[in-house]
Design a protein around this motif. Structure first.
Motif, PDB file in Angstrom:
ATOM      1  N   LYS A 155       0.816  -1.209   0.000  1.00 33.89           N
ATOM      2  CA  LYS A 155       0.000   0.000   0.000  1.00 33.89           C
ATOM      3  C   LYS A 155       0.855   1.267   0.000  1.00 33.89           C
ATOM      4  O   LYS A 155       0.436   2.305  -0.513  1.00 33.89           O
ATOM      5  CB  LYS A 155      -0.929   0.005   1.218  1.00 33.89           C
ATOM      6  N   GLY A 156       2.041   1.186   0.581  1.00 36.69           N
ATOM      7  CA  GLY A 156       2.897   2.363   0.645  1.00 36.69           C
ATOM      8  C   GLY A 156       3.382   2.845  -0.708  1.00 36.69           C
ATOM      9  O   GLY A 156       3.718   4.021  -0.868  1.00 36.69           O
ATOM     10  N   LEU A 157       3.423   1.937  -1.723  1.00 36.53           N
ATOM     11  CA  LEU A 157       3.885   2.319  -3.052  1.00 36.53           C
ATOM     12  C   LEU A 157       2.768   2.792  -3.968  1.00 36.53           C
ATOM     13  O   LEU A 157       3.034   3.387  -5.006  1.00 36.53           O
ATOM     14  CB  LEU A 157       4.601   1.134  -3.721  1.00 36.53           C
ATOM     15  N   LYS A 158       1.522   2.520  -3.588  1.00 37.22           N
ATOM     16  CA  LYS A 158       0.417   2.930  -4.440  1.00 37.22           C
ATOM     17  C   LYS A 158       0.217   4.442  -4.353  1.00 37.22           C
ATOM     18  O   LYS A 158       0.228   5.019  -3.264  1.00 37.22           O
ATOM     19  CB  LYS A 158      -0.868   2.214  -4.027  1.00 37.22           C
ATOM     20  N   PRO A 159       0.056   5.124  -5.473  1.00 33.26           N
ATOM     21  CA  PRO A 159      -0.130   6.580  -5.427  1.00 33.26           C
ATOM     22  C   PRO A 159      -1.460   6.948  -4.768  1.00 33.26           C
ATOM     23  O   PRO A 159      -2.484   6.288  -4.993  1.00 33.26           O
ATOM     24  CB  PRO A 159      -0.102   6.989  -6.910  1.00 33.26           C
ATOM     25  N   LYS A 160      -1.425   7.991  -3.952  1.00 33.37           N
ATOM     26  CA  LYS A 160      -2.637   8.430  -3.272  1.00 33.37           C
ATOM     27  C   LYS A 160      -3.580   9.112  -4.261  1.00 33.37           C
ATOM     28  O   LYS A 160      -3.153   9.917  -5.093  1.00 33.37           O
ATOM     29  CB  LYS A 160      -2.286   9.398  -2.141  1.00 33.37           C
ATOM     30  N   LYS A 161      -4.846   8.779  -4.147  1.00 33.95           N
ATOM     31  CA  LYS A 161      -5.848   9.327  -5.053  1.00 33.95           C
ATOM     32  C   LYS A 161      -6.135  10.782  -4.688  1.00 33.95           C
ATOM     33  O   LYS A 161      -6.415  11.119  -3.542  1.00 33.95           O
ATOM     34  CB  LYS A 161      -7.131   8.508  -4.971  1.00 33.95           C
ATOM     35  N   LYS A 162      -6.039  11.659  -5.675  1.00 35.14           N
ATOM     36  CA  LYS A 162      -6.297  13.082  -5.467  1.00 35.14           C
ATOM     37  C   LYS A 162      -7.734  13.397  -5.839  1.00 35.14           C
ATOM     38  O   LYS A 162      -8.216  12.985  -6.900  1.00 35.14           O
ATOM     39  CB  LYS A 162      -5.337  13.925  -6.314  1.00 35.14           C
ATOM     40  N   LYS A 163      -8.403  14.128  -4.961  1.00 35.48           N
ATOM     41  CA  LYS A 163      -9.810  14.449  -5.172  1.00 35.48           C
ATOM     42  C   LYS A 163      -9.970  15.511  -6.249  1.00 35.48           C
ATOM     43  O   LYS A 163      -9.102  16.354  -6.458  1.00 35.48           O
ATOM     44  CB  LYS A 163     -10.446  14.931  -3.865  1.00 35.48           C
ATOM     45  N   ASN A 164     -11.128  15.463  -6.914  1.00 31.24           N
ATOM     46  CA  ASN A 164     -11.560  16.486  -7.876  1.00 31.24           C
ATOM     47  C   ASN A 164     -10.598  16.639  -9.049  1.00 31.24           C
ATOM     48  O   ASN A 164     -10.491  17.714  -9.640  1.00 31.24           O
ATOM     49  CB  ASN A 164     -11.734  17.854  -7.185  1.00 31.24           C
ATOM     50  N   ILE A 165      -9.841  15.581  -9.375  1.00 32.10           N
ATOM     51  CA  ILE A 165      -8.939  15.598 -10.522  1.00 32.10           C
ATOM     52  C   ILE A 165      -9.278  14.426 -11.429  1.00 32.10           C
ATOM     53  O   ILE A 165      -9.437  13.294 -10.968  1.00 32.10           O
ATOM     54  CB  ILE A 165      -7.461  15.516 -10.075  1.00 32.10           C
ATOM     55  N   SER A 166      -9.421  14.705 -12.719  1.00 33.03           N
ATOM     56  CA  SER A 166      -9.755  13.667 -13.692  1.00 33.03           C
ATOM     57  C   SER A 166      -8.884  13.834 -14.933  1.00 33.03           C
ATOM     58  O   SER A 166      -8.276  14.895 -15.152  1.00 33.03           O
ATOM     59  CB  SER A 166     -11.241  13.737 -14.063  1.00 33.03           C
ATOM     60  N   HIS A 167      -8.815  12.790 -15.728  1.00 34.01           N
ATOM     61  CA  HIS A 167      -8.019  12.787 -16.957  1.00 34.01           C
ATOM     62  C   HIS A 167      -8.882  12.272 -18.098  1.00 34.01           C
ATOM     63  O   HIS A 167      -9.708  11.373 -17.916  1.00 34.01           O
ATOM     64  CB  HIS A 167      -6.778  11.903 -16.801  1.00 34.01           C
ATOM     65  N   ASP A 168      -8.678  12.850 -19.271  1.00 36.31           N
ATOM     66  CA  ASP A 168      -9.405  12.371 -20.443  1.00 36.31           C
ATOM     67  C   ASP A 168      -8.555  11.363 -21.208  1.00 36.31           C
ATOM     68  O   ASP A 168      -7.475  10.958 -20.750  1.00 36.31           O
ATOM     69  CB  ASP A 168      -9.811  13.549 -21.334  1.00 36.31           C
ATOM     70  N   ALA A 169      -9.043  10.936 -22.366  1.00 33.75           N
ATOM     71  CA  ALA A 169      -8.356   9.908 -23.143  1.00 33.75           C
ATOM     72  C   ALA A 169      -7.009  10.380 -23.671  1.00 33.75           C
ATOM     73  O   ALA A 169      -6.100   9.566 -23.901  1.00 33.75           O
ATOM     74  CB  ALA A 169      -9.239   9.462 -24.302  1.00 33.75           C
ATOM     75  N   LEU A 170      -6.831  11.678 -23.852  1.00 34.79           N
ATOM     76  CA  LEU A 170      -5.577  12.226 -24.374  1.00 34.79           C
ATOM     77  C   LEU A 170      -4.580  12.567 -23.275  1.00 34.79           C
ATOM     78  O   LEU A 170      -3.494  13.064 -23.562  1.00 34.79           O
ATOM     79  CB  LEU A 170      -5.856  13.478 -25.212  1.00 34.79           C
ATOM     80  N   GLY A 171      -4.952  12.325 -22.021  1.00 35.93           N
ATOM     81  CA  GLY A 171      -4.034  12.594 -20.922  1.00 35.93           C
ATOM     82  C   GLY A 171      -4.123  13.985 -20.345  1.00 35.93           C
ATOM     83  O   GLY A 171      -3.318  14.344 -19.490  1.00 35.93           O
ATOM     84  N   THR A 172      -5.091  14.791 -20.782  1.00 36.80           N
ATOM     85  CA  THR A 172      -5.255  16.149 -20.252  1.00 36.80           C
ATOM     86  C   THR A 172      -5.844  16.082 -18.850  1.00 36.80           C
ATOM     87  O   THR A 172      -6.785  15.324 -18.590  1.00 36.80           O
ATOM     88  CB  THR A 172      -6.168  16.982 -21.163  1.00 36.80           C
ATOM     89  N   THR A 173      -5.295  16.871 -17.938  1.00 36.33           N
ATOM     90  CA  THR A 173      -5.733  16.885 -16.549  1.00 36.33           C
ATOM     91  C   THR A 173      -6.763  17.979 -16.347  1.00 36.33           C
ATOM     92  O   THR A 173      -6.562  19.127 -16.762  1.00 36.33           O
ATOM     93  CB  THR A 173      -4.543  17.115 -15.607  1.00 36.33           C
ATOM     94  N   TYR A 174      -7.874  17.607 -15.716  1.00 38.77           N
ATOM     95  CA  TYR A 174      -8.945  18.551 -15.395  1.00 38.77           C
ATOM     96  C   TYR A 174      -9.129  18.581 -13.882  1.00 38.77           C
ATOM     97  O   TYR A 174      -9.150  17.539 -13.217  1.00 38.77           O
ATOM     98  CB  TYR A 174     -10.265  18.140 -16.055  1.00 38.77           C
ATOM     99  N   GLY A 175      -9.244  19.795 -13.346  1.00 38.95           N
ATOM    100  CA  GLY A 175      -9.452  19.970 -11.919  1.00 38.95           C
ATOM    101  C   GLY A 175     -10.763  20.676 -11.633  1.00 38.95           C
ATOM    102  O   GLY A 175     -11.166  21.593 -12.357  1.00 38.95           O
ATOM    103  N   GLN A 176     -11.453  20.244 -10.584  1.00 35.57           N
ATOM    104  CA  GLN A 176     -12.731  20.842 -10.193  1.00 35.57           C
ATOM    105  C   GLN A 176     -12.518  21.630  -8.900  1.00 35.57           C
ATOM    106  O   GLN A 176     -11.981  21.108  -7.921  1.00 35.57           O
ATOM    107  CB  GLN A 176     -13.779  19.746  -9.977  1.00 35.57           C
TER     108      GLN A 176
END
Length: 302
Positions: A244-265
């Motif tokens: 579990k220590g190596l798994k990246p922590k999930k960041k809230k209100n952040i999503s990615h589309d199919a092209l890899g663009t990051t969107y924040g709410q």
């Protein structure tokens, strides 16, 4: 009970450090390999083990004495050597009339055999036979796999994963162009696996990017697959599980589309528009009202 399985409390600081190195870690050390000669290993198998040991150093242990063992029938000796030398990879060489020039490559999980594949050496060219300059010890190789068989056949797919584990070397944070000087090329076709090793030569090209040439360095092997001992899907998934220590922590209100663009709410509180700063104009400036002397009422300015 085996002597290596006993729980012994360390009495010295050196023994304590030795046991701490073998404890599970979040970032594991570079995997070490042990190379073992069978009881009936011939000269060809011995030379193959020596050359692969030269390629794998310093992350390898070479057992010079012959060990009478049959890994596909009894795996206890391999597990014993794995605990003794703290190696999770192994290469066992043997020779007999039924299976001449035989190599068994495999890996361990929790000091038990996970995968094991038997390969036969049909053609071998050693490091000594190729009279070229060699790469220095400990050079991290670049691995290239050619052939659709590595992606279609399950046994060849597991062999590819095993070869990557065996030859990948340490994990590096950055790459230097001049350090890319060693290539291991594996080709699967016509029922055989061709292993070739090359030294990368960087030559002048008249521009910033150098001209690249490959010079065969050795060893060179033509292999054929014989027997396999593959782990079950459940055990294989368990060996690939990350802590579990190596798994990246999930960041809230952040999503990615199919092209890899990051969107924040962004969540904001309700604004008070009465305090909103607007553009300053003379016409919108508030002026004090004039009171009439008689009635005391304010008269608006015309």
């Amino acid at each position: 009970m085996d002597a290596l399985d006993r729980v012994v409390k360390p009495k010295t600081k050196r023994a304590k450090r030795f046991l701490e190195k073998r404890e599970p870690k979040l970032n594991e050390n570079t995997k070490n390999a042990m190379l073992i000669r069978g009881g009936n290993a011939n000269l060809t198998v011995t030379e193959v083990l020596k050359d692969i040991y030269a390629v794998k150093k310093p992350f390898a242990v070479m057992y010079k004495r012959k060990n009478i063992s049959r890994p596909f029938e009894d795996q206890t000796s391999l597990e014993f050597f794995s605990k003794k030398s703290d190696c999770s990879l192994f290469l066992f060489g043997s020779h007999n009339k039924k299976r001449p020039n035989n190599l068994i490559i495999g890996r361990m999980f929790d000091y038990h055999v996970l995968d094991m594949i038997e390969l036969g050496v049909e053609k071998f060219v050693s490091l000594k036979e190729i009279k070229n300059s060699k790469c220095p010890e400990g050079t991290k190789p670049m691995l290239i796999f050619a052939g659709d068989t590595f992606d279609v056949n399950e046994e060849y797919r597991r062999l590819k994963s095993l070869l990557i584990d065996f030859f990948r070397g340490p994990t590096v944070p950055s790459i230097r162009l001049a350090g890319l000087e060693y290539v291991l090329h594996f080709t699967a076709g016509h029922g055989k696996i061709y292993m070739r090793s090359y030294k990368v030569l960087l030559k002048k090209s008249g521009c910033k990017i150098p001209r690249i040439e490959l010079e065969e360095m050795g060893p060179s092997l033509d292999l054929v697959m014989r027997r396999t001992h593959l782990a079950s899907d459940d055990l294989y998934k368990l060996s690939m599980k990350q802590p579990k220590g190596l798994k990246p922590k999930k960041k809230k209100n952040i999503s990615h589309d199919a092209l890899g663009t990051t969107y924040g709410q962004i969540h904001m509180q309700k604004q008070d528009l009465s305090k909103l700063q607007t553009r300053k104009m003379k016409g919108l400036r508030k002026r004090p009202t004039k009171k009439s002397a008689e009635g005391g009422e304010a008269t608006p300015k015309k």
